[in-house]
Enzyme design. Structure first.
Site, short mmCIF file in Angstrom:
data_model
loop_
_atom_site.label_atom_id
_atom_site.label_comp_id
_atom_site.label_asym_id
_atom_site.label_seq_id
_atom_site.Cartn_x
_atom_site.Cartn_y
_atom_site.Cartn_z
N HIS A 175 0.83 -1.21 0.00
CA HIS A 175 0.00 0.00 0.00
C HIS A 175 0.88 1.27 0.00
CE1 HIS A 175 -3.24 -2.83 0.59
NE2 HIS A 175 -2.52 -3.37 1.57
N GLU B 121 -2.58 0.32 7.91
CA GLU B 121 -1.67 -0.72 7.44
C GLU B 121 -0.43 -0.14 6.77
OE1 GLU B 121 -1.72 -4.63 4.44
OE2 GLU B 121 -3.49 -3.35 4.65
N HIS C 235 2.46 -7.01 4.81
CA HIS C 235 1.08 -6.55 4.93
C HIS C 235 0.57 -6.79 6.34
CE1 HIS C 235 0.10 -5.82 0.64
NE2 HIS C 235 1.13 -6.64 0.47
N GLU D 225 1.20 -11.65 6.26
CA GLU D 225 0.06 -10.89 6.80
C GLU D 225 0.19 -10.85 8.31
OE1 GLU D 225 -2.19 -9.18 5.33
OE2 GLU D 225 -2.65 -10.00 3.35
#
Length: 245
Positions: free
Chosen positions: A10, A24, A79, A147
């Site tokens: 991101h 995040e 992430h 993650e």
């Protein structure tokens, strides 16, 4: 020289998951910068390259194109998660991943879970998974996407707000990458014993400091924690914040 590509997911106009006062894009950038710092400072023969080192937006194709052109030996895409019910930690490889990618996933997953379990109670292990994700599909080198807990799960979000948990995530990635690439630790720098300074807090020794050009450099974390305070290091701003518990 081994090249490690760290992809902070991101960024910029794309915040990623947002919940419980967390974004995040900020977490993964901070973690990625610290991974680069620790790998290059503590191991020989490694260069860490980043998709982004600031809060900017990059398309997925740009990220994998840059990593492929750089000839990176491995890629790790960072992430945090959302929408997962009970939360937890999980990793992904491509559905048709090579044996090398599977081996990288095995090492990373184990090391990150081990370090998280040492500092936090109740971290759910969601397992090692395979999916048709761009970052692991289009990368020409062994690639894994991690993650790191769920922002929209209150218990996970509370963990991510603790410096010890963030540091565990960093440590797990660093240890796993070093193990997979068979990196050798740098020889410790030996400080002249005449320059060492004993640091006492309330009469109890906590660690050694160093006398450098007339200035005593004391270990901030050791001193602060001995005084019952909380220390948080921000890799983005390169600042240390000390607060009362």
């Amino acid at each position: 020289m081994k090249k490690v590509w760290i992809d902070a997911g991101h960024g910029g106009k794309d915040p990623g998951a947002v919940a419980n006062g967390l974004k995040e894009k900020n977490i993964v950038l901070s973690v990625s910068l610290e991974i680069k710092k620790r790998l290059e400072a503590n191991y020989d023969g490694v260069q860490v390259l980043l998709s982004r080192s600031t809060d900017v937006f990059l398309e997925l194709a740009e990220r994998t194109s840059l990593a492929n052109k750089a000839g990176a030996d491995i890629l790790v895409s960072m992430h945090c998660n959302a929408g997962g019910g009970s939360g937890g930690f999980e990793t992904f490889r491509y559905t048709k991943a090579s044996a090398a990618s599977a081996a990288l996933q095995n090492v990373l997953h184990k090391e990150i879970m081990d370090t998280l379990n040492r500092v936090a109670v109740g971290v759910i292990n969601r397992g090692q998974k395979a999916d048709n994700l761009h970052m692991v599909r289009e990368s020409k080198m062994p690639a894994v996407l991690t993650e790191n807990l769920f922002l929209d799960v209150a218990t996970d979000a509370a963990k991510l707000k603790k410096d010890a948990v963030i540091q565990a995530i960093v440590d797990g990635h660093v240890t796993g990458i070093a193990q997979y690439l068979s990196l050798k630790k740098k020889k410790s720098v030996v400080v002249n014993k005449d320059n060492k300074v004993t640091v006492n807090v309330n009469g109890k020794k906590v660690a050694d400091g160093v006398l450098d050009a007339g200035t005593v450099q004391a270990p901030v974390r050791a001193v602060a924690e001995a005084l019952g305070t909380v220390v948080k290091y921000n890799a983005v701003t390169k600042s240390v914040n000390i607060t009362l518990k």
